[in-house]
Design an enzyme around this catalytic site. Sequence first.
Site, PDB file in Angstrom:
ATOM      1  N   GLU A 113      34.528  57.751  17.552  1.00 30.91           N
ATOM      2  CA  GLU A 113      35.662  57.412  18.421  1.00 30.91           C
ATOM      3  C   GLU A 113      35.254  57.358  19.884  1.00 30.91           C
ATOM      4  O   GLU A 113      35.762  56.531  20.629  1.00 30.91           O
ATOM      5  CB  GLU A 113      36.861  58.344  18.166  1.00 30.91           C
ATOM      6  CG  GLU A 113      36.963  59.597  19.004  1.00 30.91           C
ATOM      7  CD  GLU A 113      36.058  60.717  18.544  1.00 30.91           C
ATOM      8  OE1 GLU A 113      34.941  60.455  18.059  1.00 30.91           O
ATOM      9  OE2 GLU A 113      36.457  61.885  18.713  1.00 30.91           O
ATOM     10  N   ASP A 116      30.531  59.929  24.729  1.00 31.12           N
ATOM     11  CA  ASP A 116      30.685  60.745  25.934  1.00 31.12           C
ATOM     12  C   ASP A 116      29.307  60.879  26.601  1.00 31.12           C
ATOM     13  O   ASP A 116      28.923  60.056  27.427  1.00 31.12           O
ATOM     14  CB  ASP A 116      31.293  62.090  25.525  1.00 31.12           C
ATOM     15  CG  ASP A 116      31.575  62.989  26.711  1.00 31.12           C
ATOM     16  OD1 ASP A 116      31.518  62.510  27.848  1.00 31.12           O
ATOM     17  OD2 ASP A 116      31.867  64.188  26.510  1.00 31.12           O
ATOM     18  N   THR A 117      28.526  61.876  26.183  1.00 32.59           N
ATOM     19  CA  THR A 117      27.171  62.011  26.755  1.00 32.59           C
ATOM     20  C   THR A 117      26.148  61.197  25.955  1.00 32.59           C
ATOM     21  O   THR A 117      24.978  61.151  26.302  1.00 32.59           O
ATOM     22  CB  THR A 117      26.714  63.483  26.736  1.00 32.59           C
ATOM     23  OG1 THR A 117      26.588  63.902  25.371  1.00 32.59           O
ATOM     24  CG2 THR A 117      27.687  64.374  27.472  1.00 32.59           C
ATOM     25  N   THR A 120      25.471  62.543  20.487  1.00 24.74           N
ATOM     26  CA  THR A 120      25.781  62.420  19.055  1.00 24.74           C
ATOM     27  C   THR A 120      25.306  61.076  18.500  1.00 24.74           C
ATOM     28  O   THR A 120      24.675  61.021  17.435  1.00 24.74           O
ATOM     29  CB  THR A 120      27.302  62.566  18.840  1.00 24.74           C
ATOM     30  OG1 THR A 120      27.709  63.810  19.424  1.00 24.74           O
ATOM     31  CG2 THR A 120      27.665  62.534  17.376  1.00 24.74           C
TER      32      THR A 120
HETATM   33  O1  LIG Z   1      28.712  61.533  23.271  1.00 26.83           O
HETATM   34  P1  LIG Z   1      28.740  62.993  22.948  1.00 26.83           P
HETATM   35  O2  LIG Z   1      28.659  63.862  24.182  1.00 26.83           O
HETATM   36  O3  LIG Z   1      27.744  63.384  21.921  1.00 26.83           O
HETATM   37  O4  LIG Z   1      30.177  63.327  22.395  1.00 26.83           O
HETATM   38  C1  LIG Z   1      30.846  62.545  21.445  1.00 26.83           C
HETATM   39  C2  LIG Z   1      31.093  63.320  20.187  1.00 26.83           C
HETATM   40  O5  LIG Z   1      31.883  64.477  20.475  1.00 26.83           O
HETATM   41  C3  LIG Z   1      32.971  64.549  19.570  1.00 26.83           C
HETATM   42  O6  LIG Z   1      32.608  65.216  18.426  1.00 26.83           O
HETATM   43  P2  LIG Z   1      32.866  66.757  18.147  1.00 26.83           P
HETATM   44  O7  LIG Z   1      31.562  67.472  18.040  1.00 26.83           O
HETATM   45  O8  LIG Z   1      33.831  67.303  19.159  1.00 26.83           O
HETATM   46  O9  LIG Z   1      33.471  66.735  16.691  1.00 26.83           O
HETATM   47  P3  LIG Z   1      34.732  65.973  16.032  1.00 26.83           P
HETATM   48  O10 LIG Z   1      34.398  64.520  15.910  1.00 26.83           O
HETATM   49  O11 LIG Z   1      34.829  66.610  14.700  1.00 26.83           O
HETATM   50  O12 LIG Z   1      35.918  66.213  16.919  1.00 26.83           O
HETATM   51  C4  LIG Z   1      33.218  63.099  19.225  1.00 26.83           C
HETATM   52  O13 LIG Z   1      33.875  62.964  17.981  1.00 26.83           O
HETATM   53  C5  LIG Z   1      31.857  62.474  19.211  1.00 26.83           C
HETATM   54  O14 LIG Z   1      31.270  62.548  17.924  1.00 26.83           O
END
Ligand SMILES: O=P(O)(O)OC[C@H]1O[C@H](OP(=O)(O)OP(=O)(O)O)[C@H](O)[C@@H]1O
Length: 207
Positions: A113, A116-117, A120
């Site tokens: 979705e 962000d950084t 992931t």
């Molecule tokens: O670009 P990044 O900084 O890596 O962040 C993005 C990730 O952070 C959130 O996951 P989260 O670990 O909060 O888990 P979730 O999807 O289960 O809410 C989101 O769903 C992305 O997978």
Amino acid sequence: MSADEKFYVSYNSVHKICQKAAADILETQGKPDVIIAIGGGGFIPARIIRTFLKKEGEKNIPIQAIGLSLYEDMGTGQDKIGKEVIRTQWLDFGSLDKHFDSLIGKNILIVDEVDDTRTTLHYALSELYKDVQSKAKELNASSSGTKFSVFVLHNKKKTKRAELSKEQMNGGIYLSGKDVDDIWIAYPWESHDIDAHTEKAKAQGNI
Ligand SMILES: O=P(O)(O)OC[C@H]1O[C@H](OP(=O)(O)OP(=O)(O)O)[C@H](O)[C@@H]1O
């Protein structure tokens, strides 16, 4: 929008972003062989985009789920937050058609979705790429036709902690539905009052 205000996203806008992204993907990459949803946030957009990637009468595109969570050690200071990715679930081709036992040679779409950084997405792409390389070696097969595209609903405009390797994507595209400022995105599936949430999204033009 003030700095402390959230960016409210409606289900409607999610649906429309997925519809538009699917058209872009079909046009530039063709139909994906498999969608890999990064849970939990990637599940809903993955399911919606599948609707628009499939033409009438065609088989559904399989969705594989991978579970990735950013490790958040709140006690060690701001700079540590979200640095480590924990793998909670990985691919399982299970009882899919016997020819579908790996990602080798496949047109793959990774969905989450939010970017962000980028930690992931970077983790997902590089680990999936490694999987393909090692499986190809094991089977003495060529992995050269494998390509990875990435779709996110929203990309936060900020300095990223990692980049996505063009070499690993192998001609696949990176697609964000909307590039947004580095603010808190409130997704509808997190809302405890969907009517109020949707009204706020509408007031911000996110419908
Ligand atoms: O670009 P990044 O900084 O890596 O962040 C993005 C990730 O952070 C959130 O996951 P989260 O670990 O909060 O888990 P979730 O999807 O289960 O809410 C989101 O769903 C992305 O997978």
